[in-house]
Design a protein around this motif. Structure first.
Motif, PDB file in Angstrom:
ATOM      1  N   HIS A  56      50.330  -5.657 -30.878  1.00 37.69           N
ATOM      2  CA  HIS A  56      48.896  -5.389 -30.880  1.00 37.69           C
ATOM      3  C   HIS A  56      48.576  -3.954 -30.489  1.00 37.69           C
ATOM      4  O   HIS A  56      47.689  -3.330 -31.080  1.00 37.69           O
ATOM      5  CB  HIS A  56      48.195  -6.382 -29.946  1.00 37.69           C
ATOM      6  N   LEU A  57      49.277  -3.414 -29.512  1.00 40.64           N
ATOM      7  CA  LEU A  57      49.046  -2.012 -29.166  1.00 40.64           C
ATOM      8  C   LEU A  57      49.714  -1.089 -30.178  1.00 40.64           C
ATOM      9  O   LEU A  57      49.103  -0.135 -30.662  1.00 40.64           O
ATOM     10  CB  LEU A  57      49.583  -1.714 -27.773  1.00 40.64           C
ATOM     11  N   ALA A  58      50.968  -1.393 -30.498  1.00 38.77           N
ATOM     12  CA  ALA A  58      51.731  -0.493 -31.365  1.00 38.77           C
ATOM     13  C   ALA A  58      51.082  -0.336 -32.732  1.00 38.77           C
ATOM     14  O   ALA A  58      51.037   0.764 -33.282  1.00 38.77           O
ATOM     15  CB  ALA A  58      53.160  -1.006 -31.508  1.00 38.77           C
ATOM     16  N   VAL A  59      50.568  -1.433 -33.281  1.00 38.07           N
ATOM     17  CA  VAL A  59      49.993  -1.349 -34.626  1.00 38.07           C
ATOM     18  C   VAL A  59      48.745  -0.473 -34.633  1.00 38.07           C
ATOM     19  O   VAL A  59      48.516   0.295 -35.580  1.00 38.07           O
ATOM     20  CB  VAL A  59      49.694  -2.760 -35.176  1.00 38.07           C
ATOM     21  N   VAL A  60      47.950  -0.555 -33.576  1.00 38.76           N
ATOM     22  CA  VAL A  60      46.739   0.275 -33.510  1.00 38.76           C
ATOM     23  C   VAL A  60      47.112   1.741 -33.345  1.00 38.76           C
ATOM     24  O   VAL A  60      46.592   2.620 -34.050  1.00 38.76           O
ATOM     25  CB  VAL A  60      45.832  -0.194 -32.359  1.00 38.76           C
ATOM     26  N   VAL A  61      48.012   2.025 -32.423  1.00 36.85           N
ATOM     27  CA  VAL A  61      48.402   3.406 -32.165  1.00 36.85           C
ATOM     28  C   VAL A  61      49.082   4.014 -33.385  1.00 36.85           C
ATOM     29  O   VAL A  61      48.753   5.130 -33.824  1.00 36.85           O
ATOM     30  CB  VAL A  61      49.328   3.483 -30.940  1.00 36.85           C
ATOM     31  N   ASP A  62      50.029   3.278 -33.962  1.00 37.18           N
ATOM     32  CA  ASP A  62      50.765   3.823 -35.109  1.00 37.18           C
ATOM     33  C   ASP A  62      49.858   4.024 -36.314  1.00 37.18           C
ATOM     34  O   ASP A  62      49.968   5.033 -37.018  1.00 37.18           O
ATOM     35  CB  ASP A  62      51.924   2.895 -35.477  1.00 37.18           C
ATOM     36  N   ASP A  63      49.000   3.048 -36.589  1.00 35.34           N
ATOM     37  CA  ASP A  63      48.100   3.201 -37.734  1.00 35.34           C
ATOM     38  C   ASP A  63      47.189   4.407 -37.549  1.00 35.34           C
ATOM     39  O   ASP A  63      46.905   5.138 -38.509  1.00 35.34           O
ATOM     40  CB  ASP A  63      47.272   1.926 -37.938  1.00 35.34           C
ATOM     41  N   HIS A  64      46.739   4.633 -36.327  1.00 31.31           N
ATOM     42  CA  HIS A  64      45.912   5.818 -36.074  1.00 31.31           C
ATOM     43  C   HIS A  64      46.726   7.098 -36.214  1.00 31.31           C
ATOM     44  O   HIS A  64      46.320   8.033 -36.927  1.00 31.31           O
ATOM     45  CB  HIS A  64      45.298   5.757 -34.679  1.00 31.31           C
ATOM     46  N   GLU A  65      47.877   7.132 -35.556  1.00 25.48           N
ATOM     47  CA  GLU A  65      48.690   8.352 -35.554  1.00 25.48           C
ATOM     48  C   GLU A  65      49.163   8.713 -36.963  1.00 25.48           C
ATOM     49  O   GLU A  65      49.364   9.887 -37.282  1.00 25.48           O
ATOM     50  CB  GLU A  65      49.903   8.162 -34.635  1.00 25.48           C
ATOM     51  N   MET A  66      49.345   7.712 -37.804  1.00 27.10           N
ATOM     52  CA  MET A  66      49.837   7.947 -39.164  1.00 27.10           C
ATOM     53  C   MET A  66      48.716   8.032 -40.191  1.00 27.10           C
ATOM     54  O   MET A  66      48.974   8.104 -41.394  1.00 27.10           O
ATOM     55  CB  MET A  66      50.833   6.843 -39.556  1.00 27.10           C
ATOM     56  N   GLY A  67      47.484   8.025 -39.737  1.00 33.66           N
ATOM     57  CA  GLY A  67      46.349   8.216 -40.639  1.00 33.66           C
ATOM     58  C   GLY A  67      46.110   7.075 -41.603  1.00 33.66           C
ATOM     59  O   GLY A  67      45.566   7.278 -42.697  1.00 33.66           O
ATOM     60  N   ILE A  68      46.503   5.854 -41.225  1.00 39.59           N
ATOM     61  CA  ILE A  68      46.338   4.693 -42.109  1.00 39.59           C
ATOM     62  C   ILE A  68      44.852   4.357 -42.244  1.00 39.59           C
ATOM     63  O   ILE A  68      44.154   4.191 -41.243  1.00 39.59           O
ATOM     64  CB  ILE A  68      47.122   3.484 -41.578  1.00 39.59           C
ATOM     65  N   THR A  69      44.419   4.240 -43.472  1.00 39.71           N
ATOM     66  CA  THR A  69      42.991   3.975 -43.713  1.00 39.71           C
ATOM     67  C   THR A  69      42.706   2.519 -44.048  1.00 39.71           C
ATOM     68  O   THR A  69      41.589   2.046 -43.859  1.00 39.71           O
ATOM     69  CB  THR A  69      42.477   4.842 -44.882  1.00 39.71           C
ATOM     70  N   HIS A  70      43.713   1.811 -44.566  1.00 45.86           N
ATOM     71  CA  HIS A  70      43.519   0.419 -44.986  1.00 45.86           C
ATOM     72  C   HIS A  70      44.695  -0.419 -44.465  1.00 45.86           C
ATOM     73  O   HIS A  70      45.846  -0.131 -44.790  1.00 45.86           O
ATOM     74  CB  HIS A  70      43.443   0.306 -46.504  1.00 45.86           C
ATOM     75  N   VAL A  71      44.380  -1.430 -43.680  1.00 42.65           N
ATOM     76  CA  VAL A  71      45.395  -2.313 -43.118  1.00 42.65           C
ATOM     77  C   VAL A  71      45.385  -3.619 -43.911  1.00 42.65           C
ATOM     78  O   VAL A  71      44.411  -4.370 -43.873  1.00 42.65           O
ATOM     79  CB  VAL A  71      45.118  -2.582 -41.621  1.00 42.65           C
ATOM     80  N   VAL A  72      46.464  -3.862 -44.636  1.00 45.97           N
ATOM     81  CA  VAL A  72      46.593  -5.063 -45.457  1.00 45.97           C
ATOM     82  C   VAL A  72      47.650  -5.955 -44.807  1.00 45.97           C
ATOM     83  O   VAL A  72      48.784  -5.523 -44.598  1.00 45.97           O
ATOM     84  CB  VAL A  72      47.017  -4.711 -46.899  1.00 45.97           C
ATOM     85  N   ARG A  73      47.280  -7.186 -44.495  1.00 41.55           N
ATOM     86  CA  ARG A  73      48.219  -8.103 -43.845  1.00 41.55           C
ATOM     87  C   ARG A  73      47.793  -9.541 -44.113  1.00 41.55           C
ATOM     88  O   ARG A  73      46.747  -9.787 -44.701  1.00 41.55           O
ATOM     89  CB  ARG A  73      48.274  -7.834 -42.339  1.00 41.55           C
ATOM     90  N   GLY A  74      48.606 -10.496 -43.672  1.00 38.66           N
ATOM     91  CA  GLY A  74      48.331 -11.895 -43.918  1.00 38.66           C
ATOM     92  C   GLY A  74      47.154 -12.403 -43.102  1.00 38.66           C
ATOM     93  O   GLY A  74      46.816 -11.861 -42.036  1.00 38.66           O
ATOM     94  N   GLU A  75      46.546 -13.475 -43.585  1.00 38.14           N
ATOM     95  CA  GLU A  75      45.358 -14.009 -42.932  1.00 38.14           C
ATOM     96  C   GLU A  75      45.651 -14.574 -41.539  1.00 38.14           C
ATOM     97  O   GLU A  75      44.724 -14.807 -40.754  1.00 38.14           O
ATOM     98  CB  GLU A  75      44.720 -15.098 -43.793  1.00 38.14           C
ATOM     99  N   GLU A  76      46.929 -14.789 -41.197  1.00 36.40           N
ATOM    100  CA  GLU A  76      47.239 -15.277 -39.857  1.00 36.40           C
ATOM    101  C   GLU A  76      46.878 -14.250 -38.778  1.00 36.40           C
ATOM    102  O   GLU A  76      46.807 -14.588 -37.595  1.00 36.40           O
ATOM    103  CB  GLU A  76      48.720 -15.661 -39.738  1.00 36.40           C
TER     104      GLU A  76
END
Length: 516
Positions: A200-220
């Protein structure tokens, strides 16, 4: 979604965990990521989320690389090729997460928790027995290590938890589903006792640091999104757009898992001889509608066969299915058979070659005559196989020594009393036909499919008065060793006269010996 998302260059990522064979869901998410990234002129990133050290498997990362490359789902940045936001493995980014944790602790938005696993288990069991909502009871909140040590269930190495406020956001906008509501989150652990961040922390930090604009993942992950939105808000970071894909389900409508379904493993499709283009087409149909076209009569018709380029061109998040699709292997088999039949014969032969080598039918360095024969046999089996592995037993007899060819029990068992007579007559009528095994057919050589078929029909069907199925069954068994084989007369031409006659003679003699 913040306004800043729409103004930034489009960047999407897939972030599998190296915890065994790659899951088919990794390819499922990757193709949607890549289609949108390519359509928008953006980038697609591969990130390895390897913070779960208990389940980590060293060889899994390479399997992820290999299977995604096999499918043609290439990435612009990743652990193997680098990029401007390296490193792309979470285990190599531990120093990146610590400042974010310290900031949340300093601002009172997170706190240390010293509870042991045993204490947490007892707490959950008590809550369930009393029919209370399950969640951390905040025993450690506001306490120092010394104060907490006086209470039961104390661990000297703490974790760090989020302090979820009463007014935590529970709704967000999803590109596929529109406005989505999720349960109020628990005080989620964001830093484990081993110093590794949780997802939960890593995904937010990494997506921000890597400039991710769209997070696509499973509905779970819908239920976890409020935690992530809260972290974005606390840290003052721009939120990405979220797209939660429908889960792939098995025939019992349960979420597919590698433990229950072998085809949940992405490597399984390659092992079974599915074509990557067929698998991509199939995965697209699981989450996206077919192409709608006008038929010759002016009516709308659905077209289920399309390639990745066409999928990319017409991609629209609003058209993604929100209902979990059933993983229908019959549909995949139909698609795979279609793509196999569409391949150029030489291309199909090239794709069959590794399977034949793995089975020991051909060696690591086939000769030119062996490759020439493979092309000829491939043309015979192309319309008869659904997967590449199905071709192996059909092709193997063409590379087996005449004396080594085994007759399958089911093939031998279906031979009729007339089999010896049929084989004797066949040998007699084929003997005068000229032909040299192992050499290209040329002028003056009569060992051709047409000549063989004409001679055998005249001798067996017309001459002996035997129905074709009974007349040609013993010949098929002798030539291939099996009940099911490529077309008989074409097979005889490819084998050549010497091998064909040797195999017919061998079975005839075996039958004669058993009848004495």
């Amino acid at each position: 979604m913040s306004d800043s998302t729409t103004s930034r260059p489009v960047r999407l990522r897939v972030a599998p965990s190296p915890t065994g064979d790659p899951h088919v869901g990794t390819a499922y998410m990757s193709m949607f990521d890549l289609a949108f990234a390519r359509q928008q002129g953006g980038q697609f990133v591969l990130r390895i989320e390897d913070t779960d050290r208990a389940r980590y498997q060293a060889d899994s990362e390479q399997q992820i690389f290999d299977t995604l490359h096999w499918l043609g789902l290439g990435w612009d940045e990743g652990p193997d090729i680098g990029g401007p936001y390296a490193p792309y493995r979470q285990s190599e980014r531990l120093d990146t997460y610590r400042p974010y944790v310290e900031r949340l602790l300093a601002e009172g938005k997170a706190y240390h928790c010293w509870c042991t696993g045993e204490r947490l288990k007892e707490m959950r069991e008590r809550q369930q027995a009393l029919k209370q909502p399950t969640g951390y009871d905040r025993m450690c909140l506001g306490k120092t290590a010394e104060e907490r040590a006086q209470l039961p269930g104390y661990s000297e190495t703490p974790v760090v938890r989020m302090l979820i406020p009463d007014d935590a956001p529970t709704t967000f906008t999803d590109l596929i589903r529109g406005e989505v509501s999720a349960p109020r989150p628990d005080d989620q652990v964001i830093l484990k006792a081993d110093g590794f961040p949780t997802y939960h922390l890593a995904v937010v930090v990494d997506d921000h640091e890597m400039g991710i604009t769209h997070v696509v993942r499973g509905e779970e992950w819908i239920s976890s999104t409020p935690k992530h939105v809260l972290l974005y808000q606390w840290l003052g970071l721009p939120e990405p757009a979220f797209a939660h894909m429908p889960l792939l389900r098995d025939e019992k409508k349960a979420k597919i898992s590698k433990r229950k379904s072998p085809w949940a493993r992405l490597t399984w499709f390659r092992e079974q001889g599915y074509l990557p283009e067929a698998l991509l087409n199939f995965l697209a149909l699981l989450g996206y509608p077919p192409v709608i076209e006008r038929g010759e009569d002016g009516q709308q018709v659905e077209r289920e066969v399309f390639d990745f380029a066409e999928f990319t061109e017409r991609f629209d998040w609003a058209k993604v299915n929100t209902v979990g699709p059933i993983f229908n292997l019959e549909k995949l088999n139909w698609l795979n058979g279609h793509y196999i039949r569409e391949l150029e014969v030489g291309e199909l032969a090239s794709r069959l070659l590794p399977f034949l080598q793995d089975a020991g039918v051909l060696g690591p360095q086939p000769t030119l005559p062996e490759l020439g024969r493979l092309r000829a046999v491939t043309e015979l089996v192309q319309t008869r196989i659904v997967t590449l592995t199905e071709a192996v037993p059909l092709i193997a007899p063409f590379y087996t020594g005449d004396a080594d060819l085994e007759i399958a029990e089911d093939a031998r068992g279906q031979l009729k009393d007339t089999a010896e007579q049929v084989l004797t007559a066949a040998l007699a009528v084929l003997d005068p036909i000229d032909g040299t095994a192992g050499t290209p057919l040329g002028e003056g050589v009569e060992w051709t499919t047409e000549r063989i078929e004409t001679a055998l029909r005249e001798a067996l069907v017309d001459g002996l008065g035997i129905k074709p199925r009974l007349a040609f069954g013993p010949l098929r068994t002798a030539v291939s060793g099996a009940r099911v084989s490529p077309p008989l007369f074409e097979s005889m031409e490819i084998l050549g006269k010497a091998s064909t006659m040797a195999r017919l003679t061998r079975l005839r003699d075996e039958l004669a010996a058993t009848s004495d």
